[in-house]
Structure formats: C-alpha cells, structure tokens
Enzyme design. Structure first.
Site, PDB file in Angstrom:
ATOM      1  N   ASN A 142    -109.160 -14.807  75.577  1.00  0.00           N
ATOM      2  CA  ASN A 142    -108.405 -16.076  75.602  1.00  0.00           C
ATOM      3  C   ASN A 142    -109.047 -17.128  76.505  1.00  0.00           C
ATOM      4  O   ASN A 142    -108.474 -18.190  76.754  1.00  0.00           O
ATOM      5  CB  ASN A 142    -106.956 -15.831  76.027  1.00  0.00           C
ATOM      6  CG  ASN A 142    -106.867 -15.191  77.413  1.00  0.00           C
ATOM      7  OD1 ASN A 142    -107.880 -15.031  78.098  1.00  0.00           O
ATOM      8  ND2 ASN A 142    -105.652 -14.812  77.811  1.00  0.00           N
TER       9      ASN A 142
ATOM     10  N   HIS B 248    -154.110  -6.545  57.011  1.00  0.00           N
ATOM     11  CA  HIS B 248    -154.394  -6.446  55.578  1.00  0.00           C
ATOM     12  C   HIS B 248    -153.496  -7.420  54.830  1.00  0.00           C
ATOM     13  O   HIS B 248    -152.325  -7.595  55.180  1.00  0.00           O
ATOM     14  CB  HIS B 248    -154.124  -5.008  55.103  1.00  0.00           C
ATOM     15  CG  HIS B 248    -154.309  -4.797  53.634  1.00  0.00           C
ATOM     16  ND1 HIS B 248    -153.264  -4.562  52.768  1.00  0.00           N
ATOM     17  CD2 HIS B 248    -155.433  -4.790  52.867  1.00  0.00           C
ATOM     18  CE1 HIS B 248    -153.731  -4.404  51.540  1.00  0.00           C
ATOM     19  NE2 HIS B 248    -155.041  -4.540  51.570  1.00  0.00           N
ATOM     20  N   ASN B 249    -154.046  -8.080  53.790  1.00  0.00           N
ATOM     21  CA  ASN B 249    -153.255  -9.059  53.027  1.00  0.00           C
ATOM     22  C   ASN B 249    -152.491  -9.987  53.975  1.00  0.00           C
ATOM     23  O   ASN B 249    -151.281 -10.174  53.847  1.00  0.00           O
ATOM     24  CB  ASN B 249    -152.271  -8.353  52.086  1.00  0.00           C
ATOM     25  CG  ASN B 249    -152.962  -7.666  50.925  1.00  0.00           C
ATOM     26  OD1 ASN B 249    -154.140  -7.891  50.665  1.00  0.00           O
ATOM     27  ND2 ASN B 249    -152.238  -6.817  50.222  1.00  0.00           N
TER      28      ASN B 249
ATOM     29  N   GLU C 299    -157.401 -11.180  56.708  1.00  0.00           N
ATOM     30  CA  GLU C 299    -157.938 -11.115  55.355  1.00  0.00           C
ATOM     31  C   GLU C 299    -157.554 -12.361  54.571  1.00  0.00           C
ATOM     32  O   GLU C 299    -156.422 -12.851  54.657  1.00  0.00           O
ATOM     33  CB  GLU C 299    -157.419  -9.865  54.638  1.00  0.00           C
ATOM     34  CG  GLU C 299    -158.040  -9.657  53.267  1.00  0.00           C
ATOM     35  CD  GLU C 299    -157.553  -8.389  52.584  1.00  0.00           C
ATOM     36  OE1 GLU C 299    -158.201  -7.979  51.601  1.00  0.00           O
ATOM     37  OE2 GLU C 299    -156.543  -7.818  53.016  1.00  0.00           O
TER      38      GLU C 299
ATOM     39  N   ASP D 132    -157.809 -13.600  50.568  1.00  0.00           N
ATOM     40  CA  ASP D 132    -158.133 -13.326  49.168  1.00  0.00           C
ATOM     41  C   ASP D 132    -158.233 -14.652  48.424  1.00  0.00           C
ATOM     42  O   ASP D 132    -157.220 -15.339  48.246  1.00  0.00           O
ATOM     43  CB  ASP D 132    -157.054 -12.456  48.522  1.00  0.00           C
ATOM     44  CG  ASP D 132    -157.110 -11.009  49.000  1.00  0.00           C
ATOM     45  OD1 ASP D 132    -157.866 -10.746  49.949  1.00  0.00           O
ATOM     46  OD2 ASP D 132    -156.392 -10.168  48.433  1.00  0.00           O
TER      47      ASP D 132
ATOM     48  N   HIS E  34    -152.286 -12.765  46.193  1.00  0.00           N
ATOM     49  CA  HIS E  34    -152.633 -11.414  45.766  1.00  0.00           C
ATOM     50  C   HIS E  34    -152.833 -11.459  44.256  1.00  0.00           C
ATOM     51  O   HIS E  34    -151.872 -11.557  43.505  1.00  0.00           O
ATOM     52  CB  HIS E  34    -151.528 -10.430  46.155  1.00  0.00           C
ATOM     53  CG  HIS E  34    -151.987  -9.013  46.211  1.00  0.00           C
ATOM     54  ND1 HIS E  34    -151.596  -8.065  45.305  1.00  0.00           N
ATOM     55  CD2 HIS E  34    -152.845  -8.384  47.063  1.00  0.00           C
ATOM     56  CE1 HIS E  34    -152.168  -6.907  45.603  1.00  0.00           C
ATOM     57  NE2 HIS E  34    -152.928  -7.072  46.662  1.00  0.00           N
TER      58      HIS E  34
ATOM     59  N   GLU F  71    -162.102 -11.732  50.515  1.00  0.00           N
ATOM     60  CA  GLU F  71    -162.105 -11.163  49.171  1.00  0.00           C
ATOM     61  C   GLU F  71    -162.363 -12.335  48.227  1.00  0.00           C
ATOM     62  O   GLU F  71    -161.485 -13.170  48.012  1.00  0.00           O
ATOM     63  CB  GLU F  71    -160.753 -10.502  48.865  1.00  0.00           C
ATOM     64  CG  GLU F  71    -160.612  -9.107  49.423  1.00  0.00           C
ATOM     65  CD  GLU F  71    -161.493  -8.118  48.684  1.00  0.00           C
ATOM     66  OE1 GLU F  71    -161.519  -8.130  47.449  1.00  0.00           O
ATOM     67  OE2 GLU F  71    -162.184  -7.345  49.365  1.00  0.00           O
TER      68      GLU F  71
ATOM     69  N   ASP G 112    -124.232   8.215  69.111  1.00  0.00           N
ATOM     70  CA  ASP G 112    -124.445   9.566  69.630  1.00  0.00           C
ATOM     71  C   ASP G 112    -125.953   9.719  69.820  1.00  0.00           C
ATOM     72  O   ASP G 112    -126.653  10.270  68.963  1.00  0.00           O
ATOM     73  CB  ASP G 112    -123.928  10.626  68.642  1.00  0.00           C
ATOM     74  CG  ASP G 112    -122.466  10.411  68.270  1.00  0.00           C
ATOM     75  OD1 ASP G 112    -121.693  10.034  69.157  1.00  0.00           O
ATOM     76  OD2 ASP G 112    -122.119  10.602  67.088  1.00  0.00           O
TER      77      ASP G 112
ATOM     78  N   ASP H  26    -129.507   7.401  66.696  1.00  0.00           N
ATOM     79  CA  ASP H  26    -128.084   7.714  66.647  1.00  0.00           C
ATOM     80  C   ASP H  26    -127.917   8.907  65.706  1.00  0.00           C
ATOM     81  O   ASP H  26    -128.160   8.796  64.499  1.00  0.00           O
ATOM     82  CB  ASP H  26    -127.317   6.486  66.139  1.00  0.00           C
ATOM     83  CG  ASP H  26    -125.814   6.733  66.030  1.00  0.00           C
ATOM     84  OD1 ASP H  26    -125.329   7.723  66.603  1.00  0.00           O
ATOM     85  OD2 ASP H  26    -125.136   5.926  65.356  1.00  0.00           O
TER      86      ASP H  26
END
Length: 758
Positions: free
Chosen positions: A163, A319-320, A349, A351, A364, A398, A654, A707
């Site tokens: 509150n 990569h990529n 990289e 491409d 890609h 590439e 847990d 957990d």
C-alpha cells in the site's frame, strides 16, 4: 546479505530514499517520471506509440500500449548496456526519412535481448530520456558492493510495501518471504517479525526492516569461520586476517600490508578501520568481493605473452555472425555483429552473395533468412572491431559472388576499412605467422586466394570444405529457392590480393607438414574434426602448432545450436566457431575460457599444445612425460538469494548444485549435491565433491544450479564457468550468471576449494 548490519551501514534507510538519491543533480528524471509517449519502431511499417514512465525506485521503466488500461510491462535500467543516439540501428535507419536523428535513440540490452528503438515527439524529449538513462546507468555502475546491497534491500522493501505507506505489516512480510524465494514456517516468521518490531506497532519501518532482513540473512557458516579465526571472538585483527589469507585462502599476498588493504577496502566501520581490524560485516564483504571470488582477479586482466605466433592462441570465433536466430528463416542483422564484437569475438563470418543493383548482400544462402547489405556489415565491423579488444580481428569470407560483385566487395573492404585492413602479405616469406601484439588494431581477411601465377583463377570460390558440408547436410539445400547446383565463378584478383589467410582444402597431415605455408588455413566440420581427433590426435595437435584451423558447426544444425568446443580446443584448434546467438552450455564454456586475459579474445594455448618436439595426445594424457594429475575437492556449502524459476507467488525452488569438469576425455566428469526442499534464499548443502584432473591446463569447471523436479527435467537457475587454472583455493563465492551470460546479482553459491597433488 549482511551477517550483522552495522549502524553505520543503515544510514541509507534513515537519511535518504532511492528516489532522493537518484534525483540529485539530474532534472531529466522528473520528465521521465511524469511519463511520455514514445514511438516504438520495429520496421518501416511497424511504428506504434507506447507510454513509458520511470518508476519511483529510479531503477525500473514501465511501459504500456495506448489501448492497455492497467497492464504495464517493465524493464530494469541495470539491464541496459548502452544508449545510442540517432539512426544507429537498422530499424531507425529504415525510417530516417520520416523521423530526424535528433528524435531517435536506441536502448541496447545486455545478453541476447533485442534492442528497443524509440522515437520521441521532440529532440528535447529524446534528450531527457537519453541523458536520464545514462545518468542512472552511471550511478549504478559506480556503486560499491555495499551500496548495491542497500539498493537490493530497498528493492525488496518497495515490493513488500503493497500500500506504499513506508511500512510493511506481517501479511506483507509473509508475501515478501515468498517473493524472496524462501518457504518459512509461519510461526518462526512471526517470531522474527515481532523481534524486529521494536516499536511494537505491528509494522516494520526502515531500520526495523533492516533488522528483519538481518535475521533472515544471517550466515551462520560465515559466522563460524569468522569466530574460528578471531583471536577475541569479536573481530579479526590485522594478524588474524593475515593468517586466514595465508592458511585458508593460500594467497601469496597474505602479507601484513595486504591484510591492511583489505580492511581499508571492505570494513564498513570507521572505528574498526582505525583499529586495523575487520568486523564480521567487513569479512563477509571481502568474501563477496572480486578478491574473494573463485576467479583469480590476476588472471582477469591481460597477463599472457601476446608476442607468439597466431597459431599458438585460441581465438574467440563466431559462426554465421550475421544471424540473430536460426539459420533457416531467422533475421540477419548488423546488430548481430555489434553484439558479437562487443563480447570480445576476434573472428567473424561474412557470407557474401550477389545482390540487386550490383550490391553484394550477406545472408544464409538458399534459405529464408533476411538479407543485409555487405557495405553495412563492413561499416559496422569498422566501427566496432576494436571496442572490446585491440588485438587483430579475422573476417572469414564465404564468397558466392560473381567477379563483378567481387570487385565491389574488394572496393568496400579497401575504402571502408582503410588503414585497419592488413594487405601487405607475401607468401612464403616467414616460417610462422605474426603475433597478436604485432597485429594490434589490424583486420585480417580470410578466404580463397590466387596463389602462384601458375594457379588457375577459376573454381569454387567459397570455402570448399564448408560448402561441401552444407550441400550434403543442410536441410536448407532442399529449399525450393535453390537450384541444387554449386555455383562456380572466377576469383577476382583485387579481392584475392586482400586475403591475409588463404583458405585451402585439407589433404592430409603429412601433406600439410611437407608443403603448407603458415598463412594457409583449412576448415573442418565438427564431425570431420572429431574424426581426425580420434584417429590421429597427436598429428592434429602437431598440425595446429604451425597452421590455423577453423572448425564450424554441422549443416544439420538448422536451429543454430552448438557443438562442444572443448573437444576441438583439446586438439589445439584455434578458430572454434560457435553460434554466439544461441545460449547454452557450449557458449558458457566459450565465455568461461575467454573471460581470462582481459577478455581480449586471445588465449595462449598451454605449452603441451605449442611444442613441436613433444607430442601430446588428448586421448591418452597419462602417457605424456609431464603428466601430473591433481585432486580437485569442492565443498558446496550454501547458496544465497537464488532467483525464482517460476514467478508464481507460491513457487519456491528446490535447488541442487552440479559441478562439471570439461577437458580431455579422461577428465570429463560431473557430480551433484542433493536438492534442498523449498529454499532458494539461503539453502545449505555442506556436501563435498572430488575430481581427479589429469590435464589441468585444458580443464574448465562449470558450476550449475538447478531447480529439482521429480516429474520432469530440472529447471536451470544459474551457472558460472571458468578455467581450472584460474580458480582460487579457499573459501570462495561463485557469482551466478543467467542463461544468456549476464549477472543475476546477488545470487551466488559459497564453496571451499582445495587442490592437491596426487
């Protein structure tokens, strides 16, 4: 977190609120608190107003759609990594003709969360948010551990005060306990509440809440350790602390002067500091500090020899790099390059494919991934190449372009990169590659290259091994957008001349040993690299003492998942390329390895992987003449403020702790503690785990907290990964990171580490 909060440490509660603290010296915060409509931009066609408002805690921004009535979403200022002004994102560049730069800004978030692109109604309003958020970020950045602690306590108080009357009743306190991830007996909680309620008002106010918090967070395991080493049972004298550092922490700097430095740095009490002693509060602050962390701070800064040949280093590699998500239909973005480079990556990289209007594009190939202009990628690389590290950046190309567009590529690389681009390479001049130190602030291109004049300039332009692998494995090759044929183009001499590293087809280790030049690099798919490591481990290691080797994920990984990089590092492979956009154990290991040595992106390989005259086989490390195994003992003592996995009021974790060893096959191991029922706030395990480490210089240790779930897979809570050689023995805290590698302060686990010779 404090064991016994001193009166000097709680002035924060009595003197000023977080609101007052934030407002000092900054008028823009009032405008942010009043709230205003900002236009959120995702694309040229998606531009929608949202109401943004800084909350009273000055640490949270709430926002909602114009049509929403009550449902606000929020983000924390601590999650913001940077604020960019103007058209510094793809989305804002797309609307540059509609909205002027002085009204635009971008919030860049930590981890893998996407950017937030915003447009204000005026330049003045934009500046209020830009300067306001930067000021709040600076304020948080400059906080010491003690102040961060106070801020964290303040957060919980504000959350519990439903509150907003500046006090909490017992009902609110019970809710607070659930929020803090602890399931406590109501009778015990009531007893703590009444004890803290000194005014007997039935509510807790500032100082009383601190007392309640003290009792909740009392660290008996730290108290016991403190009393054991204290001469008088009240404090640690300078001599007591020196003895603790020398005997328990095994610190070489456990001198009289070092103990005094720690007292001055971490003791909150003026009186104790004057007496050259440390209270239990100061002791805990030291244990929670960078110096008390499991990661040796001496190895976090640049400490390695950077003058050896490039082939002697692991190089953080992507990569990529252009992809934000998967490699079938995910978006390509220059933002992916920015995020990767800011994380210290030193090999990206690109491409390249033929684009419309003579402009090469990056994407890609033969998939539904979006396309971005090559010139934008190169501009981004030029701007961010050396923000995180001054050591050389390798750009792996590439190349699928026609000769005409290759000429455009060459012009862009030369004109945009300028003096950063290393072009003065001559084949066969040196027997080894230059060093990272010699190549500081240089960008090296890697790709196909016309060699001797007798070599034909025709043939497959892209990396032969990767192109073949992708054609064979990739599901994307079945896309109707591809004609199923491998394109063949002439190689443009202008582009060829810019290549520092020459991509060559790998024939055999013998062929490489007899005829390869040091600037020649072969690429291996993960499966091919693994095959060579099993069949000819020593030959592979020897190859990597002279040549750079690049390993890339299988084309079957259309979801942009990753392989385990450790197997490749064991062989001495330098450029082990991973999908940086994909979180998980593999990126945890990559981050863990490259966190050392100043996050420079270069890690000197262990001597066993650099010596040509002494062969090492990771499959049989015990056969090496320098084989000296170690016994690694970890006592998992306790946990602190573990985050909730599910945000339901009734959910309590847990927790269990798993310790994983990643290294040579003989060292691969994992052990875990039992789980603790319903306590993520201050669980106690007190369990000892032991491992034999045969090749410590190649081992990484990953601490994982989960957990426990009896019916389904355990939920991830947090992790921390570091090289075995960077571990500090003794009583240490392991500060946990989220799935995307960002801090989840103040969550940690408390352990005791012992390393002995076998």
């Amino acid at each position: 977190m404090s064991v016994h909060q001193t009166s000097e440490k709680v002035k924060y509660w009595k003197m000023e609120s977080p609101q007052t603290c934030c407002e000092q010296g900054h008028q823009n915060l009032e405008a942010m608190k009043a709230g205003m409509f900002l236009r959120k931009v995702k694309s040229r066609t998606w531009k929608r107003p949202r109401h943004y408002k800084l909350q009273e805690d000055c640490k949270t921004v709430a926002y909602k759609s114009s049509w929403a009535i009550k449902s606000y979403s929020t983000f924390s200022i601590s999650d913001v990594e940077a604020v960019r002004e103007g058209h510094q994102s793809e989305a804002l560049l797309n609307v540059a003709d509609e909205f002027p730069a002085d009204r635009c800004f971008t919030l860049v978030f930590r981890g893998r969360r996407g950017n937030l692109d915003l447009v204000a109604d005026s330049a003045k309003e934009a500046q209020a948010w830009i300067r306001g958020i930067r000021a709040l970020m600076d304020n948080m950045e400059n906080m010491d551990e003690s102040t961060k602690l106070d801020q964290w306590i303040s957060d919980w108080f504000l959350k519990a005060d439903l509150n907003k009357d500046g006090r909490i009743n017992f009902k609110e306190a019970k809710k607070l306990l659930k929020m803090m991830n602890v399931n406590m007996n109501e009778e015990h909680a009531c007893c703590l509440f009444m004890t803290a309620d000194k005014s007997e008002s039935g509510t807790l106010e500032g100082q009383e809440f601190v007392e309640f918090y003290k009792m909740l967070t009392e660290r008996t395991e730290v108290l016991d350790l403190f009393h054991y080493h204290s001469s008088d049972g009240q404090s640690l004298s300078q001599c007591d602390l020196e003895e603790f550092l020398r005997e328990e922490q095994l610190e070489r700097e456990g001198s009289h002067e070092h103990a005094l430095q720690l007292i001055d740095r971490y003791e909150p009490s003026d009186t104790a500091r004057k007496n050259h002693s440390m209270s239990v509060d100061g002791f805990l602050m030291y244990l929670m500090s960078r110096e008390g962390c499991i990661f040796n701070p001496e190895r976090q800064s640049l400490f390695q020899d950077m003058s050896q040949p490039l082939a002697h280093y692991y190089i953080s590699s992507s990569h990529n790099t252009y992809l934000m998500e998967d490699q079938l239909k995910g978006p390509s973005s220059v933002e992916a390059y920015i995020q990767t480079l800011k994380r210290g990556c030193r090999c990206v990289e690109v491409d390249c494919w033929n684009g419309s209007n003579g402009e090469p594009v990056v994407y890609h190939g033969h998939t539904l991934t979006s396309k971005i202009l090559l010139k934008d990628v190169i501009t981004t690389i030029a701007n961010y190449a050396f923000k995180a590290s001054e050591y050389p950046l390798i750009v792996s190309i590439e190349n699928h372009c026609s000769v005409e567009q290759q000429e455009v590529m060459a012009r862009y690389f030369r004109d945009i990169l300028g003096d950063m681009l290393l072009t003065n390479t001559v084949e066969g001049v040196s027997s080894e590659l230059p060093s990272p130190e010699a190549l500081k602030r240089k960008i090296l291109l890697k790709g196909k290259k016309i060699g001797m004049e007798s070599e034909s300039p025709t043939g497959e332009v892209s990396d032969e091994d990767e192109a073949a692998e992708m054609n064979k494995d990739s599901l994307a090759s079945e896309s109707p957008s591809t004609d199923g044929k491998k394109s063949k183009h002439n190689l443009c001499k202008e582009l060829s001349d810019l290549m520092f590293c020459k991509s060559v087809h790998f024939h055999s280790f013998e062929h490489s040993r007899m005829s390869a030049n040091p600037h020649e690099m072969s690429s291996f798919s993960e499966s091919k690299a693994r095959k060579y490591s099993k069949e000819a481990g020593s030959d592979f290691v020897l190859h990597n003492t002279r040549q750079l080797t690049r390993v890339y994920p299988s084309g079957m990984r259309t979801d942009s998942s990753n392989y385990c990089p450790v197997d490749m590092w064991n062989m001495g492979c330098q450029i082990v390329a991973l999908n940086f956009q994909t979180a998980g154990m593999e990126m945890d290991l990559n981050d863990g390895l490259f966190t050392q040595n100043g996050c420079s992106g270069y890690i000197l390989k262990p001597e066993i992987l650099r010596k040509k005259e002494r062969l090492f086989d990771p499959e049989n490390p015990e056969e090496h003449e320098d084989h000296h195994p170690l016994l690694f003992s970890v006592k998992v003592i306790s946990g602190q403020q573990l985050p909730k996995v599910k945000q339901k009021d009734w959910s309590i974790v847990d927790p269990l702790v798993r310790v994983e060893i990643h290294g040579v096959p003989l060292d691969q191991a994992k052990q875990e503690t039992k789980y603790i029922d319903n306590n993520g706030f201050n669980p106690r395990w007190n369990e000892s785990l032991q491992f034999t480490i045969h090749t410590p210089e190649l081992a990484l240790v990953r601490f994982v907290v989960e957990d426990y779930d009896t019916t389904s897979r355990n939920d991830f809570i947090g992790q921390y990964t570091l090289p075995f050689t960077c571990i500090q023995p003794g009583y240490r805290h392991v500060h946990l990171l989220s799935k995307d590698g960002t801090s989840i302060h103040p969550s940690s686990i408390y352990v005791h580490i012992k390393i002995t010779q076998l």
